[in-house]
Design an enzyme around this catalytic site. Structure first.
Site, mmCIF file in Angstrom:
data_model
loop_
_atom_site.group_PDB
_atom_site.id
_atom_site.type_symbol
_atom_site.label_atom_id
_atom_site.label_comp_id
_atom_site.label_asym_id
_atom_site.label_seq_id
_atom_site.Cartn_x
_atom_site.Cartn_y
_atom_site.Cartn_z
ATOM 1 N N ASN A 206 0.853 -1.204 0.000
ATOM 2 C CA ASN A 206 0.000 0.000 0.000
ATOM 3 C C ASN A 206 0.883 1.247 0.000
ATOM 4 O OD1 ASN A 206 0.557 0.757 2.856
ATOM 5 N ND2 ASN A 206 -0.375 -1.254 3.194
ATOM 6 N N ASP A 276 -3.960 -6.567 4.881
ATOM 7 C CA ASP A 276 -4.957 -7.466 5.471
ATOM 8 C C ASP A 276 -4.928 -8.849 4.818
ATOM 9 O OD1 ASP A 276 -5.986 -5.663 7.330
ATOM 10 O OD2 ASP A 276 -7.136 -4.644 5.759
ATOM 11 N N LYS A 286 9.934 -16.058 -10.846
ATOM 12 C CA LYS A 286 9.102 -15.000 -11.442
ATOM 13 C C LYS A 286 8.014 -15.645 -12.314
ATOM 14 C CE LYS A 286 9.328 -11.013 -14.451
ATOM 15 N NZ LYS A 286 9.955 -10.506 -15.627
ATOM 16 N N PHE A 320 -4.349 2.917 14.865
ATOM 17 C CA PHE A 320 -4.775 3.887 13.856
ATOM 18 C C PHE A 320 -5.974 3.321 13.116
ATOM 19 C CE2 PHE A 320 -1.715 7.370 13.332
ATOM 20 C CZ PHE A 320 -0.768 6.993 14.287
ATOM 21 N N LYS A 334 -13.320 -0.122 16.309
ATOM 22 C CA LYS A 334 -12.008 -0.799 16.349
ATOM 23 C C LYS A 334 -11.370 -0.652 17.727
ATOM 24 C CE LYS A 334 -11.292 0.194 11.534
ATOM 25 N NZ LYS A 334 -10.527 0.918 10.529
ATOM 26 N N LYS A 338 -10.420 -4.041 19.495
ATOM 27 C CA LYS A 338 -9.000 -4.371 19.657
ATOM 28 C C LYS A 338 -8.498 -4.044 21.060
ATOM 29 C CE LYS A 338 -8.310 -3.794 14.700
ATOM 30 N NZ LYS A 338 -7.351 -3.847 13.606
#
Ligand code: C5P
Length: 397
Positions: A206, A276, A286, A320, A334, A338
């Site tokens: 990301n 995730d 490859k 976060f 969350k 958590k």
């Protein structure tokens, strides 16, 4: 350095109380939030209205004027530092004996914040062995003093007892606040993205740069913490810290490192943008280009933060939450799921890949602090201000 700091300025009944106006004005110009607490005697020398106008905050004068416990306990808890200037012989005596018979002494007794005392009085009072014994006792307890100066005193005599120059008082506030609030604490931080291999050269990842995590590591270390940073791959130069930095690629590697360091940490800040999902069967070579489409099966990665939430104990956990919609509701969810003490909600378009971020800090007890768009360095400082308060509340309970 004083930006965003909450300073309680205690003012007692000395003729030099008028100088508190200059102190408020200077601290405010340095972007501190100043909350004035005056003794009844101080109000004879300077009006609450003057200080309210300069500080742009309510001025407190009475222990019983509003909700009793709300006022003195919450003021004691929010303060980053308490500065008593001018401090009379009387207030020094009361503090050294643990008296709590007005708002200022009650806050001073209840707080965990450092207390700075700038005395002002007649030379005879200052030299009095009883007063000096009280000063010595407070110094032993960790109170900071800005010694009075020699000069012309209000009683008409020359001698030691004049309130220290305002610039010296401000310097002491800056010095005390730069002290190591997280001394002795071990902060574990995850940072950056993870890379989940598809084949020997390709991966899923990301846009996280790792800047937020690095800023947190620097800010925590500036406050005296021992820092362990577990970072995913990043193009940033390593942060300017003496912290242990462990570089990992995948979520599973990050999880392994977190689990092996979690035991020793006091505070865990999960800043990493952990993937995730990961390719279920990464290929060792490859993958060759074919004419047909390629399907990659993804499997769920472990949620590292959720896992440590289950073994939290008395550690402080901060996470976060980056989202596009229902930002606050999703972050609160969350936080609960958590088992966190604080979560930082930020809209994806403001934070990811940028130097700045627009965050909302949400604490377990329900406090919601909306921060304006600011640099990630500043976000890190504001987060640590709140983390320090959580540490203090843990010590209190
Ligand atoms: O549920 P969500 O992924 O939005 O939660 C984000 C928080 O959880 C962040 O603090 C992130 O570091 C942490 N996280 C994690 N492991 C994952 C995914 C997220 O520790 N696999």
């Amino acid at each position: 350095m004083l930006k965003g700091k909450e300073i309680i300025l205690g003012i007692s009944g000395s003729i030099s109380a008028y100088k508190s106006a200059e102190i408020v004005s200077k601290l405010t110009k340095l972007s501190a939030k100043v909350i004035c607490v005056m003794t009844k005697e101080a109000t004879h020398f300077i009006t609450p209205l003057t200080l309210q106008t300069l500080s742009k905050n309510r001025v407190y004068t009475d222990l019983f004027s509003t909700d009793f416990s709300e006022t003195h306990i919450s003021l004691a808890e929010i303060a980053n530092v308490i500065l008593i200037a001018p401090a009379t012989a009387n207030i020094i005596s009361k503090l050294s004996h643990g008296a709590a018979d007005d708002l200022l002494t009650t806050i001073s007794l209840a707080t965990k914040a450092p207390i700075i005392i700038a005395p002002a009085m007649n030379e005879g009072m200052w030299q009095n062995p009883i007063l000096q014994e009280n000063v010595a006792k407070l110094k032993r307890q960790g109170f900071h003093f800005v010694e009075p100066e020699i000069g012309h005193l209000a009683c008409g005599k020359e001698g030691k007892g004049r309130l220290a120059d305002v610039s010296r008082i401000i310097k002491e506030v800056e010095f005390v606040l730069a002290r190591k609030e997280l001394n002795g604490k071990h902060v574990l931080i995850t940072s950056g993205p993870t890379q989940e291999p598809i084949d020997r050269v390709r991966y899923i990842s990301n846009r996280s740069t790792g800047r937020m995590g690095f800023s947190l590591a620097e800010a925590a270390e500036r406050r005296g913490a021992k820092v362990t940073l577990i970072s995913g791959p990043t193009l940033l130069p390593s942060p300017d810290v003496s912290a242990d930095i462990i570089f990992v690629d995948t979520c599973q590697e990050m999880r392994k490192e977190v689990m092996s360091h979690f035991d020793k940490c006091d505070i865990f800040i999960s800043c990493a943008a952990v993937a995730d999902y990961r390719p279920k069967n990464p290929v060792a070579t490859k993958i060759k280009k074919e004419k047909t489409n390629l399907f990659i099966e993804l499997e769920r990665n472990p949620d590292i933060l959720k896992e440590v939430g289950k073994i939290k104990g008395d550690k402080i956990l901060v996470g976060f939450s980056a989202d596009e919609e229902d930002l606050i509701e999703r972050a609160c969810q969350k936080l609960r799921e958590k088992n966190l003490d604080m979560i930082v909600a930020n809209p994806i378009e403001k934070g990811f890949g940028h130097d700045t971020n627009k965050c909302t800090l949400i604490k377990r007890q329900g406090d919601i602090i909306d921060l304006p768009l600011m640099s990630k360095r500043e976000v890190a400082e504001r987060m640590l201000d709140e983390i320090v308060k959580i540490v203090r509340s843990f010590n209190n309970s």
